[in-house]
Design an enzyme around this catalytic site. Structure first.
Site: not given
Length: 707
Positions: A7-8, A102, A104
């Protein structure tokens, strides 16, 4: 080639370190023997704006609403074009993809939407990184799951994203246009979660403005038992006179008569009930992001965004697990790490953590260890990485201690006490007392006074007694008290209200249904929503305690909107549907159809909305708008805020609209102007043909009838 998409960048770097071989960093990705790791920057793709669906939507017009996309459109964010090209190229080369967003709802969507946008058909696995320490990452790599298992989670995130677009884009335009028609030069942003959150603060402020303190009386009596003195509180009868709507004794005369009757009674007093039962209080659960934000707000005054940012730093330092978690439970398999984590905490030096850890028993299994309560993530806890509190800044240290404290408490016994309830009959009245004797302090040794939230009459020490014992009245009294106004929200207590939104829901049946639902918004978005309301000038923080107060713009917005948008009932119900969608039991299409119908209904209500006029010069023609100064080809002029519905215009005269020389005496909305007809000059109303008033010309003036 196996391609990991994180994600990052920070997550990608930690993931690459745990893959076999030496990591070689390239432009936008990292190469290892175990695969290639690339990354996004949050959402690489963004939702298209209305004007990007059709250029006519670039201008805000009520007649275009609601805007409902037939086919939803995503566009590459300008800031991510280069990285998107890297991801696209690597996907084309890969034969296997690992989704490393992530763990979620939002993290699931932002990688999935890239794969869908590129029409990927290659196999995709999912890695769930709840912590970034080496042991956790390697364990996650060895336990990859099929990404298709998380389809329902993606659908839930997609539903949330599109619903926010439908509500935000349509209702913000509809109610902003309504405000502008009434002369307000403002933008009113409407949000599915943002608006009912703002309404909580507006309603609380109005409760405070309308609050009038009311006196009430607490009647109590001291009794002498052979084993000691104790205090008991008067218990009113069901039909007791002098009570207010909250069940408090509000009549001073009744209180005075009651005290007199009690003190002058000759008959003996007797214990008519004496029950003792053992009570067990289980360990306080580990923290989720919301519970951490609330705790840190109350104890340290930290705002929710500071807590999230600090928890993120602890996560990236590998000291704690994933911070954006809404879960307060732990997977049973992680209980095996307890001895190592507690051992590390014992070595933190001369501080509470070391002392608490010394008393912990790692073999204890609290209710927190429950696989059935775990989804993509679990409670926030310390990792197996040793921490040095001295290298942390103050906020990092304070949050780490809160997180560790909640974890350590799981390895203490349950709190056990004997609860005794006593009732005394005296002068025909009943008095009650209760007390507790702690038999096992248990996990409360870790929290001490922090968990002591007992009522005044619940913490007494009672002498040993049994039913039927005689007691003697020593004294009775009625303490006069006053009701207290509700407290203003702070950022922390407002966040807690968002999480426990069932308390603010009007519908009693819905209130019951929503009690177990995790409120409105998500762990990751609640802090951002509150911060945006402050930054956009709808809320201001006042005093050292940073109480939140609504501004004039907040009142304007909330008063303009119907209850469906300002009360949390609908939003909380939607959140419940999104939660069920993540479990696979609700349909994305049905949900969005309902959202589109809701947006259309409220757009319709905005068209006929009457709002208070803002401006010095009310329009004399329509009476529903205000005259605003504008610039035209011939210079300044004044036009109605309801244009084009009302086309009234007036010349400028000293930065004010020039008043009509001859207002129409018939309709009282238009003005008489000189016109040329078949029979010469005459004066007619500017509201023609709605008003057909005409007057002869008399020396350049209308020949008005004498009054």
């Amino acid at each position: 080639m196996r391609l990991f998409i994180a994600e990052k960048p920070s997550m990608a770097a930690e993931l690459a370190k745990c893959l076999p071989g030496t990591a070689s960093r390239k432009d936008g990705y990292i190469v290892t023997d175990g695969g290639v790791v690339t990354w996004g920057y949050g959402h690489v793709l963004r939702q298209a704006e209305p004007g990007e669906y059709d250029s006519r939507y670039e201008k805000w017009r009520a007649e275009d609403l609601p805007i409902i996309p037939a086919d939803w459109k995503l566009l590459v964010a300008d800031s991510c074009r280069k990285q998107f090209a890297v991801i696209k190229h690597l996907i084309e080369q890969a034969n296997e993809i690992v989704h490393a967003g992530d763990p979620d709802r939002e993290g699931q969507l932002l990688i999935d939407e890239v794969l869908d946008y590129l029409h990927n058909e290659k196999p995709v696995q999912r890695i769930l990184l709840n912590a970034l320490d080496e042991k956790s990452i390697k364990k996650a790599i060895a336990d990859l799951r099929d990404n298709r298992d998380f389809f329902s989670l993606k659908q839930s995130a997609l539903a949330r994203s599109r619903a926010d677009w439908l509500i935000g884009m349509n209702l913000s335009r509809a109610y902003t246009l309504a405000a502008q028609r009434a002369g307000h030069r403002t933008t009113l942003p409407v949000g599915r979660v943002k608006t009912p959150t703002l309404a909580l603060v507006v309603r609380r402020e109005r409760e405070l403005e309308a609050f009038k303190p009311a006196d009430y009386f607490t009647v109590k009596a001291d009794f002498q038992h052979v084993n000691g003195v104790f205090t008991a509180y008067w218990k009113p009868r069901d039909n007791q006179a002098g009570m207010d709507s909250e069940g408090r004794l509000a009549d001073a005369a009744v209180a005075k008569r009651l005290i007199n009757a009690v003190e002058t009674a000759a008959e003996a007093s007797e214990v008519i009930l004496c029950e003792t039962s053992e009570k067990k209080e289980p360990q306080k659960l580990p923290v989720s992001l919301s519970s951490l934000q609330v705790m840190a707000g109350k104890k340290f005054g930290y705002d929710p965004q500071t807590v999230l940012d600090t928890a993120q730093k602890l996560y990236e330092k590998k000291l704690t697990t994933y911070p954006r978690s809404d879960c307060e439970f732990l997977p049973e398999s992680q209980h095996a790490d307890a001895a190592a984590i507690l051992g590390n905490l014992r070595e933190t030096g001369k501080c509470d953590l070391a002392q608490w850890s010394d008393g912990a028993e790692p073999t204890i299994v609290s209710r927190a260890w429950n696989d059935k309560k775990i989804t993509a993530h679990h409670a926030i806890i310390p990792t197996t990485v040793k921490c040095n509190l001295m290298t942390m800044n103050e906020s990092e240290r304070n949050l780490y201690i809160l997180i560790a404290q909640a974890y350590i408490a799981q390895f203490y016994p349950v709190h056990v006490y004997d609860q005794t309830k006593v009732e005394v009959s005296h002068a025909g009245e009943t008095f009650t007392a209760s007390g507790r004797i702690i038999t096992e302090i248990g996990w409360k040794a870790v929290y001490g006074a922090d968990t002591d939230d007992k009522k005044e009459e619940d913490g007494a020490t009672l002498p040993a007694m049994t039913k039927g014992d005689a007691v003697t009245l020593l004294r009775a009294s009625a303490d006069k008290k006053s009701t207290k106004p509700p407290q203003r929200f702070t950022a922390a207590t407002l966040l807690a209200a968002m999480k426990e939104i069932h308390k603010y829901v009007k519908n009693p049946e819905l209130k019951k249904r929503l009690k177990d639902v995790a409120g409105i918004g998500t762990e990751a978005t609640r802090a951002t929503i509150i911060r945006e309301l402050i930054e956009r000038g709808f809320l201001i923080e006042q005093t050292k305690k940073k109480y939140l107060c609504p501004t004039d713009s907040a009142y304007l917005l909330i008063d303009a909107l119907p209850d469906e948008m300002t009360y949390p009932d609908s939003t909380a119900l939607w959140e419940n549907i999104l939660h069920e969608m993540a479990q696979g039991s609700e349909s994305l299409e049905d949900f969005l159809t309902g959202q589109a119908e809701f947006a259309a209904d409220l757009c319709g209500k905005a068209i006929g909305l009457t709002m208070p006029l803002q401006g010095e010069h009310h329009c004399p023609q329509c009476g529903q708008g205000v005259l605003q100064q504008r610039s035209g080809r011939n210079g300044k002029f004044w036009g109605c805020s309801r244009y084009p519905e009302c086309r009234a215009s007036y010349d400028d005269q000293g930065d004010a609209p020039k008043k009509p020389d001859y207002p129409c005496p018939r309709c009282r909305q238009g003005e008489l102007r000189l016109k040329n007809g078949k029979n010469g000059n005459f004066w007619g109303c500017t509201k023609f043909p709605a008003c057909r008033a005409t007057y002869n010309d008399k020396e350049g003036k209308p020949a008005l009838p004498e009054r």
